[in-house]
Design an enzyme around this catalytic site. Structure first.
Site, mmCIF file in Angstrom:
data_model
loop_
_atom_site.group_PDB
_atom_site.id
_atom_site.type_symbol
_atom_site.label_atom_id
_atom_site.label_comp_id
_atom_site.label_asym_id
_atom_site.label_seq_id
_atom_site.Cartn_x
_atom_site.Cartn_y
_atom_site.Cartn_z
ATOM 1 N N LYS A 190 4.148 14.527 -21.085
ATOM 2 C CA LYS A 190 3.531 15.786 -21.543
ATOM 3 C C LYS A 190 4.359 16.438 -22.652
ATOM 4 O O LYS A 190 3.797 17.059 -23.566
ATOM 5 C CB LYS A 190 3.354 16.755 -20.371
ATOM 6 C CG LYS A 190 2.315 16.321 -19.327
ATOM 7 C CD LYS A 190 0.913 16.177 -19.878
ATOM 8 C CE LYS A 190 -0.133 16.105 -18.769
ATOM 9 N NZ LYS A 190 -1.461 15.713 -19.306
ATOM 10 N N TYR A 209 7.365 15.477 -10.841
ATOM 11 C CA TYR A 209 6.498 15.255 -12.009
ATOM 12 C C TYR A 209 7.048 14.130 -12.898
ATOM 13 O O TYR A 209 6.301 13.425 -13.562
ATOM 14 C CB TYR A 209 6.311 16.568 -12.778
ATOM 15 C CG TYR A 209 5.047 16.605 -13.609
ATOM 16 C CD1 TYR A 209 3.795 16.382 -13.050
ATOM 17 C CD2 TYR A 209 5.108 16.866 -14.982
ATOM 18 C CE1 TYR A 209 2.645 16.416 -13.812
ATOM 19 C CE2 TYR A 209 3.967 16.921 -15.753
ATOM 20 C CZ TYR A 209 2.735 16.689 -15.170
ATOM 21 O OH TYR A 209 1.598 16.726 -15.939
HETATM 22 O O1 0WD Z 1 -2.911 20.363 -11.653
HETATM 23 C C1 0WD Z 1 -3.599 19.685 -12.411
HETATM 24 N N1 0WD Z 1 -4.627 19.011 -11.951
HETATM 25 C C2 0WD Z 1 -3.273 19.656 -13.862
HETATM 26 C C3 0WD Z 1 -3.789 18.670 -14.668
HETATM 27 C C4 0WD Z 1 -2.365 20.688 -14.400
HETATM 28 C C5 0WD Z 1 -2.131 20.589 -15.812
HETATM 29 C C6 0WD Z 1 -2.652 19.574 -16.564
HETATM 30 N N2 0WD Z 1 -3.471 18.626 -15.996
HETATM 31 C C7 0WD Z 1 -4.002 17.569 -16.852
HETATM 32 C C8 0WD Z 1 -3.793 16.155 -16.392
HETATM 33 O O2 0WD Z 1 -2.466 15.726 -16.620
HETATM 34 C C9 0WD Z 1 -4.790 15.440 -17.274
HETATM 35 O O3 0WD Z 1 -4.258 15.294 -18.582
HETATM 36 O O4 0WD Z 1 -5.388 17.695 -16.961
HETATM 37 C C10 0WD Z 1 -5.942 16.446 -17.341
HETATM 38 C C11 0WD Z 1 -7.116 16.151 -16.425
HETATM 39 O O5 0WD Z 1 -6.640 15.869 -15.126
HETATM 40 P P1 0WD Z 1 -7.367 16.303 -13.767
HETATM 41 O O6 0WD Z 1 -8.629 16.979 -14.057
HETATM 42 O O7 0WD Z 1 -6.325 16.964 -12.946
HETATM 43 O O8 0WD Z 1 -7.584 14.895 -13.035
HETATM 44 P P2 0WD Z 1 -8.811 13.894 -12.818
HETATM 45 O O9 0WD Z 1 -10.044 14.590 -12.406
HETATM 46 O O10 0WD Z 1 -8.285 12.827 -11.884
HETATM 47 O O11 0WD Z 1 -9.041 13.272 -14.262
HETATM 48 C C12 0WD Z 1 -8.090 12.479 -14.921
HETATM 49 C C13 0WD Z 1 -8.810 11.261 -15.463
HETATM 50 C C14 0WD Z 1 -8.878 10.012 -14.618
HETATM 51 O O12 0WD Z 1 -9.215 10.132 -13.403
HETATM 52 P P3 0WD Z 1 -8.482 9.183 -12.287
HETATM 53 O O13 0WD Z 1 -8.073 10.181 -11.275
HETATM 54 O O14 0WD Z 1 -9.578 8.272 -11.914
HETATM 55 O O15 0WD Z 1 -7.300 8.483 -12.890
HETATM 56 O O16 0WD Z 1 -8.186 10.628 -16.521
HETATM 57 C C15 0WD Z 1 -8.953 9.470 -16.772
HETATM 58 C C16 0WD Z 1 -9.716 9.146 -15.541
HETATM 59 O O17 0WD Z 1 -11.057 9.449 -15.692
HETATM 60 N N3 0WD Z 1 -8.154 8.313 -17.069
HETATM 61 C C17 0WD Z 1 -8.481 7.478 -18.054
HETATM 62 N N4 0WD Z 1 -9.483 7.513 -18.956
HETATM 63 C C18 0WD Z 1 -9.572 6.510 -19.823
HETATM 64 N N5 0WD Z 1 -8.707 5.496 -19.840
HETATM 65 C C19 0WD Z 1 -7.528 6.449 -18.008
HETATM 66 C C20 0WD Z 1 -7.679 5.412 -18.952
HETATM 67 N N6 0WD Z 1 -6.848 4.358 -18.996
HETATM 68 N N7 0WD Z 1 -6.655 6.700 -16.997
HETATM 69 C C21 0WD Z 1 -7.042 7.845 -16.431
#
Ligand code: 0WD
Length: 255
Positions: free
Chosen positions: A163, A156
């Site tokens: 975080k 991580y």
């Molecule tokens: O196990 C997990 N999936 C966990 C996720 C466990 C605990 C927490 N999280 C958190 C992540 O760290 C994040 O903060 O949950 C949040 C959402 O993440 P997610 O749902 O796991 O992931 P995803 O569906 O990929 O959404 C994250 C999105 C990006 O998607 P991609 O994969 O294309 O990077 O964050 C957005 C983007 O839509 N993102 C941004 N939005 C605006 N500006 C940017 C940016 N520069 N970079 C990423």
């Protein structure tokens, strides 16, 4: 009627139908909220628009948190869409170069450290600055964090440091915004297979490890995170701010 009837909210970070942001949006809508989404770049617009339609949500525009002008534009569009203001914002955004989500934290580059902290931590503060102006009757800001902020977790790396900073910023923002009745909280979600998670080394092993060791002997779903999020942006949680709630099948008590 409904827990969130009459509430208006902006959701940032829907990438596809596996996104935690999508699970949260779906729950919020089921409880009666009116929603607006942003998307990051043209490629994601095509994914986000049909999802928004499913929830009668507005798509207020492109928002890349590394570009302050695009954050301003997205909040201006949100203000035009909801002229009476908004009640909640959900921030589900994180990023690290995936080459550094494996191996040692020690090897983190300065460039990726800065970019990861900017996108995964500072962006929540940048969004809070804009949200404050649209929350005339108080409100609720919510972000997503992970147990890797509290304890070392394999692979991580810089995300754990980002975080930890994000969780600290939840507390500082809660103190700053409390007098305006704006609450600031986070959900610490257990591992869920999403696009962002697929960048983390050995992620399938982490999911299995949680299934074997979490008190509930399973992982969690985006709907379960969504239900807790609906509670945190609703008046049911009106006495809470600065809180980090674990939705992780209890893993944090054993891990
Ligand atoms: O196990 C997990 N999936 C966990 C996720 C466990 C605990 C927490 N999280 C958190 C992540 O760290 C994040 O903060 O949950 C949040 C959402 O993440 P997610 O749902 O796991 O992931 P995803 O569906 O990929 O959404 C994250 C999105 C990006 O998607 P991609 O994969 O294309 O990077 O964050 C957005 C983007 O839509 N993102 C941004 N939005 C605006 N500006 C940017 C940016 N520069 N970079 C990423």
């Amino acid at each position: 009627t409904g827990l969130l009837a009459g509430k208006r909210g902006l959701v940032l970070g829907v990438a596809n139908n596996r996104s935690i942001a999508w699970g949260i949006a779906r729950s919020a809508r089921q409880h009666g909220a009116e929603l607006a989404f942003t998307y990051q770049g043209e490629a994601l617009r095509k994914r986000v628009e049909p999802l928004a339609r499913e929830l009668d949500a507005a798509v207020v525009g492109h928002c890349d948190v590394t570009d302050p002008a695009s954050i301003d534009a997205a909040f201006e569009a949100t203000g035009r869409h909801f002229p009476d203001g908004i009640d909640f914002v959900v921030h589900c955004i994180a990023f690290s170069d995936k080459d550094e989500l494996t191996g040692r934290y020690l090897d983190t580059s300065e460039a990726n450290f800065s970019k990861s902290l900017l996108i995964s931590c500072y962006s929540f503060t940048a969004i809070a600055q804009r949200a404050e102006k649209l929350m005339r009757n108080g409100g609720s800001l919510l972000t997503l964090t992970y147990y890797g902020a509290e304890k070392w977790m394999p692979h991580y790396n810089v995300m754990g440091v980002a975080k930890a900073a994000l969780e600290a910023s939840v507390r500082y923002l809660a103190a700053d915004l409390g007098p305006q009745k704006i609450r600031v909280n986070a959900i610490s979600a257990g591992p869920i297979k999403t696009l962002a998670a697929s960048g983390i080394g050995d992620f399938r092993y982490i999911l299995k490890w949680n299934e074997y060791n979490a008190p509930l002997r399973r992982t969690v779903t985006i709907d379960e995170v969504g239900e807790t999020a609906a509670y945190l942006v609703s008046d049911m949680s009106r006495g809470m701010t600065g809180e980090i709630l674990h939705v992780d099948a209890g893993y944090h008590v054993v891990g």
